[in-house]
Structure formats: C-alpha cells, structure tokens
Enzyme design. Sequence first.
Site, mmCIF file in Angstrom:
data_model
loop_
_atom_site.group_PDB
_atom_site.id
_atom_site.type_symbol
_atom_site.label_atom_id
_atom_site.label_comp_id
_atom_site.label_asym_id
_atom_site.label_seq_id
_atom_site.Cartn_x
_atom_site.Cartn_y
_atom_site.Cartn_z
ATOM 1 N N SER A 122 0.834 -1.203 0.000
ATOM 2 C CA SER A 122 0.000 0.000 0.000
ATOM 3 C C SER A 122 0.866 1.249 0.000
ATOM 4 O O SER A 122 1.989 1.245 0.533
ATOM 5 C CB SER A 122 -0.877 -0.024 1.263
ATOM 6 N N ASN A 124 -5.460 4.374 -3.916
ATOM 7 C CA ASN A 124 -6.809 4.157 -3.368
ATOM 8 C C ASN A 124 -7.720 3.469 -4.394
ATOM 9 O O ASN A 124 -8.251 4.132 -5.286
ATOM 10 C CB ASN A 124 -7.419 5.495 -2.940
ATOM 11 N N LYS A 151 2.009 -3.629 6.726
ATOM 12 C CA LYS A 151 2.400 -3.606 5.313
ATOM 13 C C LYS A 151 3.908 -3.410 5.182
ATOM 14 O O LYS A 151 4.565 -4.058 4.371
ATOM 15 C CB LYS A 151 1.640 -2.496 4.561
ATOM 16 N N TYR A 181 -1.978 -1.220 11.186
ATOM 17 C CA TYR A 181 -2.246 -1.708 9.832
ATOM 18 C C TYR A 181 -1.104 -1.324 8.889
ATOM 19 O O TYR A 181 -0.540 -2.161 8.176
ATOM 20 C CB TYR A 181 -3.582 -1.147 9.304
ATOM 21 N N THR A 187 0.424 3.421 1.860
ATOM 22 C CA THR A 187 0.525 3.798 3.270
ATOM 23 C C THR A 187 1.972 3.708 3.758
ATOM 24 O O THR A 187 2.350 4.390 4.707
ATOM 25 C CB THR A 187 -0.415 2.932 4.149
#
Length: 344
Positions: free
Chosen positions: A127, A182, A156, A152, A129
Amino acid sequence: MKNRILVTGGTGYIGSHTVVELQKNGYEVIIIDNLSNSSATVVDSIEKISGIRPAFEELDCLDYNGLDQLFTKYTGIKAIIHFAASKAVGESVEKPLLYYRNNLVSLMNLLDLMPKHNVEGIVFSSSCTVYGQPDELPVTENAPIKKAESPYGNTKQICEEIVRDVIASGAPINSILLRYFNPIGAHPTALIGELPNGVPQNLIPYLTQTAMGIREQLSVFGDDYNTPDGSCIRDFINVVDLAKAHVIAIDRILEHKQNDKVEVFNIGTGRGLSVLELINAFEAATGVKLNYKIVGRRAGDIEQVWADPKIANEVLGWRAEESIEDTLLSAWNWQLKLRERGIQ
Ligand code: UD1
C-alpha cells in the site's frame, strides 16, 4: 495445461476482480478465503462474469496445516497472489495483535510452504501507506519509508521486509510487491464490487451509501489542509485497472522477466484528486446530488498523496486506463445492483 494460481482473499474486493482478470488471461485460479469480510456467493458472481467457476476452499491463512494440505490437494500451483489481510486502519489501532497476527503470520505461513511445494512466486498486496506523508509528490518507489501511522500500516511495511529477508536468505522464490493507492469502483457488469461489513470506513462506499439514502450524510474530514480546496488529495485507481496489474505481475514472475528477485511498483493513476473534487465528479457522472458536510479532520489521515506510476508504466507496460467518471459510475451501478439484490 493452464498455470495454476492461488489467490488468497479471492472473494474479497480486489481479489475477486483479480480472479476474473486471471481467468480471462488463461490462468486456472484456486481461491482461498476465510470469509471474514466477504461471502462465498462471490464465487457464483465470478463464474457469471468469466464463465469459469474457480475452485474455492474456505481456509484461513493462519492455518498452516490446512495450507500444507491445500498445496497437496491442488498440485502444481505456480504462484500466489496474497490479498488476504485485515485492512481497517481504525480497527488496527484498537486491536493491534489481531492485525499483527493475521497479516504477518499469514504471509509467513505461505512463504514457509512455497519452497516445499515448488511455488515460484508471490505477488504481495502492499500500500501507499508505507510512504506516510511523502516529502515529494508524486511519490516514487524510492521515496523513504516513513514510520507507520497505524498498526495496519506497520504490517504492510513489515510484510515487505519479511518478503525481502526470506528471499535474501536464499529461498527459491521471486516476488513482486504492488503498492496500491486508493482502489475504487466495481466491475462493469456490477456483479462484483466492494461490500464492506457494517458502517463503511472508506470514502467511496460511504459516499454511494449516502447517495442511496442508506446513510444520511457524508462527512468530509477536513477542509483546512494545505491543498488547493483544503480537502485531502488521493490517487483513486480503478479496481479493474488494479486487477490487471496483478496479471502482468504474475506473467512477469512466471516468464522470468524480473530484474530483481523482489520488485516493487506503485499502482496508481499519477493523478491526485481531492475529496471535494471526487464528490463533484460523482455528482457530474451520476446526476445524483450528494448530501455532505465538512467536519473536522480524521486522526491519522495523510494530507495528500499520489503516485508516480512511471516505473509500472515502463517496466510492466501497465497503465491505468479507466476515467474517473466511468469508475465512479461503476461504483454507483454496483450500489444500485446491491439494492436490487436486497443486500444494501
Ligand atoms: C486508508 C489507508 C490505506 C488503506 C485503505 C483501506 C492510510 C494512510 N491509508 O486509505 O493504506 O489501504 O485505507 O482501508 O493508512 N474521507 C472522508 N469521509 C469519509 C471517509 C473518508 O472525508 O467518510 C476522506 C478521508 O479523510 C481521506 C479520503 O477520504 O482523505 C480517503 O479515505 P479512505 O477511503 O478511508 O482511504 P485512505 O484513508 O486514504
């Protein structure tokens, strides 16, 4: 014989779209899913779209022996796409151990069993992220990994490290890490899409449920960010475009085209859109007026992030193709279909 691919989390949102694309490209798919956030009826929907019923086993990737038996039952699995994971940012703050256990141990079990069963490669769902708030935009794969904002996000980052370390130790495995931006939208047939449990946390399902009247009002989290209209900016990638990137990644692993045993690619459009721009685009695409209000910021949100997808474009030959209008329309058609089916 068709190459066999194991898709973990294959009845989930991104997983189900990827299964369809794999089948379209001649792969034989075996799905495993613990159905914690999806339904077995998705297998029927996949069959309706592709005309091929994928094998499905209800199985949790935490179940090491179950996985071992699966590889024995379905011999000759060539590669894995590993989607199965917990993914709600807020929940991960409340239940960190659940997230660390689910996300790390699942991956470790698969990596451990791959050499024994001659599985050549694994595509991992990572991700954007991992970049946190990047210093430079658009963000490239070489941008520094920032301290994760949530358990979370941390899973990753750690999962990426686990893959790298296992391969560096000499395991006969190749991997591609795909960093998604996204993902939004649904299959054009409206037979599969995103189906969150309970009150949606992510923007698009909340937005379409509000447009449908299931939710009263969409809250826009903040209009005082340092962006042109003050709302956050994201790179919204069509889920079918995203699914296609996985097929290319699998081709690349099985055709031994990788430059490194671990490769990483940003999978985004390269275009940032603000939350308010997205709402306008939804209204324009569907003709539906949305009831929304600006509220305070949501804790942990990144101000703005969008991809530099150049490496994916050039090395994978992959490119996001769908327009934001068609993508939002597909999300809306999916929501309409859910009502028709009496689901939401
Ligand atoms: C987050 C994660 C991402 C993860 C994804 C899936 C981070 C930084 N990002 O994405 O890695 O894959 O969730 O769960 O951890 N918004 C509203 N109102 C709403 C919902 C959202 O205004 O009701 C706004 C948010 O403030 C944000 C944008 O819409 O600016 C997108 O939010 P969301 O769909 O939740 O995704 P991310 O937080 O970007």
